[in-house]
Design a protein around this motif. Structure first.
Motif: not given
Length: 448
Positions: A195-200
């Motif tokens: 939801e923050t735009g961080q890739l996982k």
């Protein structure tokens, strides 16, 4: 095996008992199970059934203790006694277990279900583990041949991982972001943006999730490079850029920033020389010289979805439009021969869907199917396509890069979702929320 009730054993030995076998499909394999008929009831060899189910059996002076292979359930049985315990709770057999000719025989249904398995009498099928209930969607494959599916009616996120054996599944992940992942070509990794735009990244063997880089810009339509070293994506609040991230460094590199918004359905060629994507062209606002509200009009004559291709090798290359028609364009794929295939749908619904191919020369042609196409996906050998025939049946085809077509599976049931493994050898289907595995033209039910 020894018996705990010698009197019962002697009585059964002297009674008229008919021995035989009954064939059941146990975990997908036909097995002839040893049986006896006693007083009109068919009983089954305890040791053989337990062995086929993978259960562990302990024998003591007080009877038998059975544990399923996952250690979830325990059954305690005594020969000659109708009462037995399942996980400490008292249950009743219709006919007490008996000892005959060196073997103990029990009711099949109650033994199987007590161990957490499932018996399907109409198809003479026995499963070591009961099929999960519920609705499933959003299907992904992993390198070990397992299928990952979202249990869509669960109160909290449940991603279940299914093996090729019906009933053999486990909870894979409860992370919301992992529901819809982009899977690497080797099917060892998935990727998603939180939801923050961080890739996982998520390991498709064990479900472990790790961050990739530190960039938190909006990222959609993730696509892995063939070698697994980069992930391509559409970037920005208005989906106006195309970028990539290195898995080694976590560095983000912008590939296209032409300020054209509403990009989607990004695809990358296997050699990474080209990308293809869709632009959703909206209406054009027009106004008079005074820009009055009454004079404002919107021209929708050119609104629609258009396919674009971008050369990643040539410096300062500009996107090239591949289409001009105003049809809806779905499931674009770049095949190994450079051609681009997509599903064309009439936005008004007045014409049947068609599967179209754009060759390296830019010429468009239709791919003939025995039905109306409703889904397509690229696999290592070409394309897998689903179509609905005139009688409502669903047919799934494999189409090679040279256009050769072969039927993989056909069913009269309504199919709402299809997923193909990377090599196209396995299919997963959702029909009525129920999950099915298709291999070698045969379907196995994975849920109920």
């Amino acid at each position: 095996m020894a018996t705990s009730n010698s009197a019962e054993a002697a009585a059964v030995q002297s009674a008229a008992v008919k021995e035989g076998t009954t064939t059941w499909t146990v975990n997908g394999t036909p097995v002839a199970l040893s049986t006896i008929d006693k007083n009109g009831y068919k009983l089954y060899s305890l040791s053989q059934v337990a062995g086929e189910l993978g259960a562990h059996v302990k024998v003591s002076s007080s009877g038998f203790e059975l544990n399923d292979s996952k250690g979830l359930h325990t059954i305690q049985i005594q020969t000659g006694a109708k009462s037995y315990l399942v996980d400490g709770t008292k249950q009743e057999f219709t006919v007490a277990p008996v000892f005959y000719n060196g073997k103990t025989y029990v009711e099949l249904t109650k033994l199987v279900t007590g161990l957490g398995g499932e018996l399907q009498a109409d198809s003479a099928t026995v499963l070591s583990f009961a099929l999960p209930e519920g609705d499933f969607d959003t299907l992904h494959w992993s390198a070990d041949g397992s299928l990952i599916a979202n249990k869509s009616d669960a109160e909290t996120t449940q991603l279940l991982k299914f093996s090729n054996t019906p009933g053999n599944y486990e909870l894979f992940s409860s992370n919301d972001g992992a529901v819809d992942i982009a899977v690497s070509a080797d099917q060892k990794w998935g990727a998603f943006s939180d939801e923050t735009g961080q890739l996982k990244l998520i390991n498709l063997f064990n479900g472990v999730i790790t961050p990739l880089g530190k960039d938190t810009s909006v990222k959609t339509d993730l696509v892995w490079s063939q070698d697994g070293k980069k992930i391509y994506f559409i970037q920005g609040d208005k989906q106006e850029k195309i970028a990539q991230i290195s898995l080694e460094t976590g560095t983000v590199k912008t590939l296209l920033e032409d300020k054209v918004e509403n990009k989607s359905e990004l695809r990358v060629s296997a050699d990474e020389k080209n990308v293809v994507y869709i632009v959703n062209v909206t209406g054009v606002a027009k106004n008079d010289a005074d820009s009055t509200e009454d004079s404002l009009t919107v021209d929708f004559s050119k609104a629609g979805e258009q396919l674009y291709k971008l050369d990643l090798i040539t410096k300062d290359a500009k996107p090239a439009a591949l289409t001009t028609e105003l049809d809806n364009k779905l499931y674009p794929e770049i095949l190994n021969n450079g051609s681009i295939v997509y599903l064309s749908a009439d936005p008004e619904g007045n014409a049947a869907n068609s599967l179209k191919s754009i060759g390296a020369d830019g010429k468009s042609s239709n791919i003939a199917l025995d039905g109306e196409a409703n889904w397509a996906a690229g696999v290592s050998g070409g394309l897998v396509v689903s179509a609905v025939t005139a009688d409502g049946s669903t047919v799934i085809y494999a189409i090679s890069a040279d256009g050769a077509k072969s039927e993989l599976f056909r069913t009269a049931e309504d199919v709402t979702e299809v997923s193909a493994s990377h090599d196209g050898s396995k299919l997963a289907l959702v029909s009525g929320g129920t999950l099915w595995l298709v291999q070698n033209g045969k379907a196995l039910q994975l849920s109920k």
